[in-house]
Enzyme design. Structure first.
Site, mmCIF file in Angstrom:
data_model
loop_
_atom_site.group_PDB
_atom_site.id
_atom_site.type_symbol
_atom_site.label_atom_id
_atom_site.label_comp_id
_atom_site.label_asym_id
_atom_site.label_seq_id
_atom_site.Cartn_x
_atom_site.Cartn_y
_atom_site.Cartn_z
ATOM 1 C CG HIS A 137 37.913 -0.330 96.822
ATOM 2 N ND1 HIS A 137 39.148 0.044 96.334
ATOM 3 C CD2 HIS A 137 38.025 -1.625 97.191
ATOM 4 C CE1 HIS A 137 39.961 -0.986 96.398
ATOM 5 N NE2 HIS A 137 39.313 -2.008 96.919
ATOM 6 C CB CYS A 138 34.055 5.105 98.670
ATOM 7 S SG CYS A 138 35.392 6.301 98.809
#
Length: 181
Positions: A137-138
């Site tokens: 999710h970065c």
């Protein structure tokens, strides 16, 4: 915000934006150009090179109208109610660990399931028509702070119901039960 991907908004202090050079060139962001120099428009126009993302801007406007029609306070209250319900139900699943449990957090549930790769959980839920994201999710630095590389993330929205959460919980329970055999 339920709008198209690839569009957003940038807020900045006027003096900081005035001091910043443009990062791309072209279109109406140029005030004047000669062979000797280029003068740029002031902010925000100086940061809008080329043709604007018109279709996505219309979609973002429609998404804002949708949310404003419901009322942002109503959306927040409903998502918080769903979050409490979902948290209570997911904590009852053996082998499931919730990641990020602040009391006043957004309507997002990140979790891992013992013995099952997050990508496999996401894929299995997808096959059941349950939309989640799986991966980093970065957010790798914060995940690593928790000793993780990835999670499964369910995001709650005004269109979700307690029945949706019950379906998620039941599916995760089936996944976990299948691993313990």
């Amino acid at each position: 915000m339920f709008g198209p991907t690839g569009i957003g908004a940038l807020f900045g202090k006027a003096d900081v934006l005035e001091a910043m050079p443009p990062w791309q060139g072209g279109g109406n962001m140029i005030q004047d150009v000669t062979f000797e120099k280029t003068a740029y428009q002031g902010p925000p126009a100086r940061f809008e090179a080329g043709t604007g993302n018109i279709a996505d801007a219309v979609g973002l406007g429609a998404a804002l109208d949708y949310l404003n029609g419901i009322g942002l306070e109503s959306v927040q209250a409903y998502e918080h109610e769903l979050l409490g319900y979902a948290t209570e139900k997911l904590l009852q699943v053996p082998g499931l660990t919730l990641v990020g449990t602040a009391p006043e957090k957004a309507g997002v549930l990140s979790f891992v399931l013992d013995g099952v790769r997050t990508e496999d959980v996401g894929g299995a839920l997808d096959q059941l028509g349950i939309a989640v994201r799986s991966g980093h999710h970065c957010a790798q630095p914060i995940l690593r702070r928790f000793g993780l590389e990835s999670t499964v993330r369910a995001s709650l929205a005004p269109y979700n119901t307690c029945e949706d959460i019950d379906a998620l919980v039941a599916a995760v329970r089936r996944l976990q039960a299948g691993r313990s055999r």
